[in-house]
Design an enzyme around this catalytic site. Structure first.
Site, PDB file in Angstrom:
ATOM      1  N   GLY A  97       0.795  -1.046  -0.077  1.00  0.00           N
ATOM      2  CA  GLY A  97       0.108  -0.148   0.005  1.00  0.00           C
ATOM      3  C   GLY A  97       0.898   1.295   0.101  1.00  0.00           C
TER       4      GLY A  97
ATOM      5  N   GLN B 201       3.290   9.935   0.915  1.00  0.00           N
ATOM      6  CA  GLN B 201       4.440   9.242   0.951  1.00  0.00           C
ATOM      7  C   GLN B 201       5.288   9.645  -0.355  1.00  0.00           C
ATOM      8  OE1 GLN B 201       2.521   5.247   1.914  1.00  0.00           O
ATOM      9  NE2 GLN B 201       4.447   5.150   2.941  1.00  0.00           N
TER      10      GLN B 201
ATOM     11  N   CYS C 161       5.906  -0.059   6.911  1.00  0.00           N
ATOM     12  CA  CYS C 161       5.798   1.211   6.083  1.00  0.00           C
ATOM     13  C   CYS C 161       6.888   1.411   5.311  1.00  0.00           C
ATOM     14  CB  CYS C 161       5.192   2.389   7.057  1.00  0.00           C
ATOM     15  SG  CYS C 161       4.776   3.628   6.108  1.00  0.00           S
ATOM     16  N   LEU C 162       6.567   1.638   4.007  1.00  0.00           N
ATOM     17  CA  LEU C 162       7.693   2.146   2.998  1.00  0.00           C
ATOM     18  C   LEU C 162       8.470   3.161   3.511  1.00  0.00           C
ATOM     19  CD1 LEU C 162       6.180   1.251  -0.421  1.00  0.00           C
ATOM     20  CD2 LEU C 162       7.782  -0.425   1.116  1.00  0.00           C
TER      21      LEU C 162
ATOM     22  N   HIS D 217      -3.993   1.707   7.993  1.00  0.00           N
ATOM     23  CA  HIS D 217      -2.737   2.171   7.767  1.00  0.00           C
ATOM     24  C   HIS D 217      -2.923   3.451   6.846  1.00  0.00           C
ATOM     25  CE1 HIS D 217       1.908   1.679   7.681  1.00  0.00           C
ATOM     26  NE2 HIS D 217       1.604   2.519   6.704  1.00  0.00           N
ATOM     27  N   GLU D 218      -3.270   3.066   5.659  1.00  0.00           N
ATOM     28  CA  GLU D 218      -3.182   4.095   4.434  1.00  0.00           C
ATOM     29  C   GLU D 218      -4.011   5.346   4.695  1.00  0.00           C
ATOM     30  OE1 GLU D 218      -0.461   3.806   2.651  1.00  0.00           O
ATOM     31  OE2 GLU D 218      -0.514   1.622   3.081  1.00  0.00           O
TER      32      GLU D 218
ATOM     33  N   HIS E 147      -2.397   7.348   6.978  1.00  0.00           N
ATOM     34  CA  HIS E 147      -1.493   8.381   6.341  1.00  0.00           C
ATOM     35  C   HIS E 147      -2.191   9.843   5.904  1.00  0.00           C
ATOM     36  CE1 HIS E 147       2.292   6.416   5.924  1.00  0.00           C
ATOM     37  NE2 HIS E 147       1.964   5.506   5.543  1.00  0.00           N
TER      38      HIS E 147
HETATM   39 NI    NI Z   1       2.698   3.508   5.363  1.00  0.00          NI
END
Ligand code: NI
Length: 153
Positions: free
Chosen positions: A46, A51, A90-91, A132-133, A136
């Protein structure tokens, strides 16, 4: 294929709130394509637009399961139930993973890239990805919700 630079660690943009998308113009379509490219390149499931430095309410998700590849524009959680506890990464925080508690079943309402409103219910990993997304988009990051850090394999 166009990769965008993933914002990481203490980059202040990760704490900012994203704005709703009002026009599904070419810029947004290119953003979505680039987000998928960037997510797959980084082997994530995701990615939120913030991000890659864009404060728009756009998310891409692909858990690898059938019917679980999607674009969510201006998403909101409209129902959730149950609880799951498990590792999350998380990236934007490379090399880290931690245990986070999330609802086990989550229903979202969002717009797809053609402008159609849809609802989707996810369980397990998909429910976790939704939470999670969408966090963000509100400037929230999972590292603040970790109860215990784990070593990433
Ligand atoms: Ni993330």
């Amino acid at each position: 294929m166009a990769l965008r630079n993933i914002r990481v660690d203490d980059d202040p943009i990760l704490r900012k709130v994203s704005r709703p998308v009002e026009n599904l113009d070419q810029r947004v379509q290119v953003l979505i394509d680039d987000m998928f490219d960037t997510m797959y390149d980084a082997e994530g499931v995701g990615l939120a637009a913030v991000q890659v430095g864009v404060l728009k309410q756009v998310i891409v998700i692909d858990t690898g399961e059938e019917d679980e590849k999607m674009v969510l524009i201006n998403p909101e959680i409209i129902a959730s139930e149950g609880e799951q506890e498990g590792p999350e990464g998380c990236l934007s925080f490379p090399g880290k993973a931690g245990i986070v508690t999330r609802p086990n079943k989550v229903t979202v309402r969002a717009m797809d890239r053609e402008g159609n409103i849809f609802e989707k219910t996810g369980e397990g990993l998909l429910a976790r990805a939704f939470c999670h997304e969408i966090d963000h988009l509100h400037g929230q990051v999972y590292i603040d919700k970790v109860k215990e850090w784990v070593n990433r394999e």
